[in-house]
Design an enzyme around this catalytic site. Structure first.
Site, PDB file in Angstrom:
ATOM      1  N   SER A 166       0.857  -1.194   0.000  1.00 50.65           N
ATOM      2  CA  SER A 166       0.000   0.000   0.000  1.00 50.65           C
ATOM      3  C   SER A 166       0.884   1.232   0.000  1.00 50.65           C
ATOM      4  O   SER A 166       2.027   1.189   0.501  1.00 50.65           O
ATOM      5  CB  SER A 166      -0.868  -0.015   1.261  1.00 50.65           C
ATOM      6  N   TYR A 179      -2.488  -0.452  10.211  1.00 48.05           N
ATOM      7  CA  TYR A 179      -2.523  -0.858   8.797  1.00 48.05           C
ATOM      8  C   TYR A 179      -1.239  -0.395   8.098  1.00 48.05           C
ATOM      9  O   TYR A 179      -0.559  -1.192   7.434  1.00 48.05           O
ATOM     10  CB  TYR A 179      -3.757  -0.263   8.122  1.00 48.05           C
TER      11      TYR A 179
END
Ligand code: NAP
Length: 269
Positions: A166, A179
């Site tokens: 990501s 995350y």
């Protein structure tokens, strides 16, 4: 093509790009993993679907069989293995490895795709039980799965591990909490493992898909018009390129499926 100039977004894929390959994918029941499972099957791979919900796994299984019926048998039937990354213990990983060993004797690809978003929250306020869950699913369980499947990947003459990354795992961003930190850890795992396997037939890379029209994105940006975002199916070609023979020799690299302007800035997931 030299590893330095390899760009998975620019690879021309042949219809049989993944023919004869056995590829395991975590999280094939939704979003990007689902689109990728179907695409890998279309490109000729035998797909091992690893997911926590058997009903959803069966739906993906049936969708691939429907492709098979449509394509007159060029598509291989997939296999299913239940795996909840949050709850799995060593024995569960071993069961998958044993079944794959008996069925194929090897694996040619592993896509670590399943992930949890957790809560957008300042570190000062982050809920620690959620932190532990996210780190476990996004990092520790992926490491355990990879470790258990590594002998099968080593048994292939051209194996590829793809870590789904990501933008926030490459440049830290406020409020992305566990995350973001988990994606940094996955990038670190990719680099360490790639270095350890440098002289083997197993390559390890990371790919940031960029923003996509999925449940996770909706959870991260509830007020966004999700229909303006790319369909996950449009983001699968770079994954296929990394899994296929054209990426042989490419290892330890971090790639993006979309140009930086559309996958990062203030709108990454
Ligand atoms: P998604 O739509 O939320 O799908 C997540 C998948 O992970 C689902 O199949 C889900 O299974 C599975 N999963 C979640 N927890 C699991 C567990 N404990 N055990 C096994 N499977 C579990 O997410 P996505 O947007 O497609 O994201 C896929 C990957 O792309 C992730 O690694 C994410 O970080 C990355 N990514 C996404 C975006 C984006 O904009 N969407 C951007 C950058 C990176 P169920 O179907 O059973 O829920």
């Amino acid at each position: 093509m030299s590893p330095n100039s390899f760009d998975p977004t620019r690879i021309r894929l042949s219809p049989g790009e993944l023919r004869g390959r056995v590829i395991a994918i975590t999280g094939p029941t939704a979003g990007i993993g689902n689109a990728l499972a179907l695409e890998c099957a279309r490109y000729g791979a035998e797909v091992l679907l690893l997911g926590r919900n058997v009903k959803k796994l069966e739906t993906v299984h049936d969708a691939i069989l429907a492709l098979q019926a449509h394509d007159g048998g060029a598509i291989a039937a997939p296999a299913i293995a239940p795996l909840d990354l949050e709850k799995a213990v060593a024995q569960d990983f071993d069961t998958i490895a044993r079944a794959a060993q008996e069925r194929w004797g090897r694996l040619d690809g592993l896509v670590l795709n399943a992930a949890l978003l957790g809560q957008p929250m300042p570190i000062e306020e982050y809920d620690m039980p959620t932190w532990v869950r996210v780190m476990h699913v996004n990092v520790t369980a992926n490491v355990a799965l990879t470790q258990t499947l590594l002998p099968l990947l080593r048994a292939s003459n051209d194996a590829s591990i793809v870590c789904t990354s990501s933008a926030v795992g490459r440049k830290g961003r406020a409020y992305w909490g566990a995350y973001a930190v988990s994606k940094f850890a996955l990038e670190g795992f990719m680099q360490v493992l790639a270095d350890e396997l440098e002289k083997s037939t197993v390559r390890v890379n990371s790919l940031n898909p960029g923003k996509a029209r999925t449940q996770m994105r909706r959870q991260a940006y509830p007020s966004e018009d999700i229909n303006t975002l790319p369909n996950p199916a449009t983001l699968t070609p770079p994954f296929v390129a990394l899994l296929g023979p054209q990426a042989r020799g490419v290892t330890g690299c971090a790639f993006d499926a979309q140009p930086a302007s559309s996958s990062s800035s203030s709108t990454g997931t």
